[in-house]
Design an enzyme around this catalytic site. Sequence first.
Site, short mmCIF file in Angstrom:
data_model
loop_
_atom_site.label_atom_id
_atom_site.label_comp_id
_atom_site.label_asym_id
_atom_site.label_seq_id
_atom_site.Cartn_x
_atom_site.Cartn_y
_atom_site.Cartn_z
N LYS A 1 0.78 -1.34 0.07
CA LYS A 1 0.04 -0.01 -0.07
C LYS A 1 0.89 1.27 0.07
O LYS A 1 0.59 2.22 -0.73
CB LYS A 1 -0.71 0.13 1.35
CG LYS A 1 -2.01 -0.92 1.47
CD LYS A 1 -2.95 -0.55 2.56
CE LYS A 1 -2.01 -0.38 4.06
NZ LYS A 1 -1.79 -1.56 4.59
N ARG B 1 -9.11 1.91 8.98
CA ARG B 1 -8.61 0.44 9.39
C ARG B 1 -9.63 -0.36 10.25
O ARG B 1 -9.83 -1.35 10.58
CB ARG B 1 -7.49 0.73 10.32
CG ARG B 1 -6.16 1.10 9.52
CD ARG B 1 -5.20 -0.26 9.21
NE ARG B 1 -3.88 -0.46 9.66
CZ ARG B 1 -3.05 0.07 9.23
NH1 ARG B 1 -3.03 1.41 8.57
NH2 ARG B 1 -1.77 -0.27 9.46
N ARG C 1 12.04 -8.04 5.47
CA ARG C 1 12.40 -6.70 5.26
C ARG C 1 12.99 -6.12 6.78
O ARG C 1 12.35 -6.32 7.74
CB ARG C 1 11.30 -5.94 4.83
CG ARG C 1 10.02 -5.45 5.86
CD ARG C 1 8.98 -4.73 5.11
NE ARG C 1 8.09 -4.49 6.07
CZ ARG C 1 6.96 -3.79 5.85
NH1 ARG C 1 6.52 -3.51 4.50
NH2 ARG C 1 6.05 -3.54 6.78
N ARG D 1 11.80 -0.55 11.53
CA ARG D 1 10.57 0.05 12.33
C ARG D 1 10.32 -1.09 13.26
O ARG D 1 10.75 -2.35 13.32
CB ARG D 1 9.53 -0.27 11.22
CG ARG D 1 9.04 0.72 10.34
CD ARG D 1 7.74 0.52 9.39
NE ARG D 1 6.53 0.20 9.96
CZ ARG D 1 5.43 0.08 9.38
NH1 ARG D 1 5.57 0.53 8.15
NH2 ARG D 1 4.76 -0.35 9.88
N ARG E 1 -0.13 -8.08 13.75
CA ARG E 1 -0.61 -7.07 12.81
C ARG E 1 -1.47 -7.70 12.04
O ARG E 1 -2.63 -7.28 11.45
CB ARG E 1 0.27 -6.22 12.20
CG ARG E 1 1.08 -5.23 12.97
CD ARG E 1 2.30 -4.64 12.56
NE ARG E 1 2.33 -4.05 11.22
CZ ARG E 1 3.39 -3.94 10.22
NH1 ARG E 1 4.36 -4.47 10.69
NH2 ARG E 1 3.13 -3.27 9.43
P1 AMP Z 1 0.92 1.49 8.62
O1 AMP Z 1 2.34 2.12 8.58
O2 AMP Z 1 0.16 1.71 7.98
O3 AMP Z 1 1.53 -0.04 8.55
O4 AMP Z 1 0.84 1.57 10.24
C1 AMP Z 1 1.60 1.28 11.27
C2 AMP Z 1 0.90 1.17 12.79
O5 AMP Z 1 0.28 2.60 12.87
C3 AMP Z 1 -0.19 0.06 12.93
O6 AMP Z 1 0.04 -0.95 12.93
C4 AMP Z 1 -1.16 0.75 13.71
O7 AMP Z 1 -0.65 0.61 14.97
C5 AMP Z 1 -0.99 2.39 13.51
N1 AMP Z 1 -2.15 2.89 12.64
C6 AMP Z 1 -1.73 3.50 11.41
N2 AMP Z 1 -2.83 3.84 10.90
C7 AMP Z 1 -3.88 3.59 11.75
C8 AMP Z 1 -5.49 3.56 11.66
N3 AMP Z 1 -6.06 4.17 10.65
N4 AMP Z 1 -5.98 3.11 12.69
C9 AMP Z 1 -5.37 2.47 13.78
N5 AMP Z 1 -4.24 2.33 13.68
C10 AMP Z 1 -3.33 2.81 12.76
#
Ligand code: AMP
Length: 185
Positions: free
Chosen positions: A15, A89, A128, A132, A143
């Site tokens: 994404k 989400r 990867r 992070r 996740r």
């Molecule tokens: P991402 O970079 O999109 O994979 O997001 C990393 C982490 O940020 C996720 O595992 C969540 O803990 C948090 N996060 C990002 N976007 C959301 C969202 N829309 N709702 C809840 N948690 C989020």
Amino acid sequence: MSATVVLLGPPACGKGTQAERLRDRAGFALVATGDLLREARAAGTELGARAAVFMDRGVLVPDELIIGIVAEAVGALGSGPVVLDGVSRTVPQALELDALVRAHERELTAAILIDVPDDEVVRRIAGRHQGRTDDTPETARERLRVYHRETEPLVRHFEARGLLRRVDGAQDADSVEDGVRAALG
Ligand code: AMP
């Protein structure tokens, strides 16, 4: 009305890459909640500190924190097309997003699901190492569970509204990009 596109899919589905390509090659503004949270965290804000606890466990940050940052980011956008990476989400976030989009005279154009099977997700995350703190194999599995439990119900939500477009994410990034562009017509 300005186009508003949601990108949906499991962790490591690509994404982020596709959202950046829409920004860099198709003139979309980009709102990525994961990036906004990581920035808040690096800047040492209270929001960042609160979010970090959830992110490091691989679980979702509570809806009320997310809704606040998304409202601020969408409010700051100009009138062009936008791609949302990582929002929504949860179903409550999607309902709030509907209201927000209408309030800003935008239109939800499509929700693009970048589909990648679970075993491929686990393989990708194991391979990867981007530094992070939530990219360890254990948090990856968490996740993925969280995705199936809390985010996947959105597939039906968007399908019911005729907005869902599926793209096979188990291909190279260029082919996925072609699929995304085709899905956007
Ligand atoms: P991402 O970079 O999109 O994979 O997001 C990393 C982490 O940020 C996720 O595992 C969540 O803990 C948090 N996060 C990002 N976007 C959301 C969202 N829309 N709702 C809840 N948690 C989020």
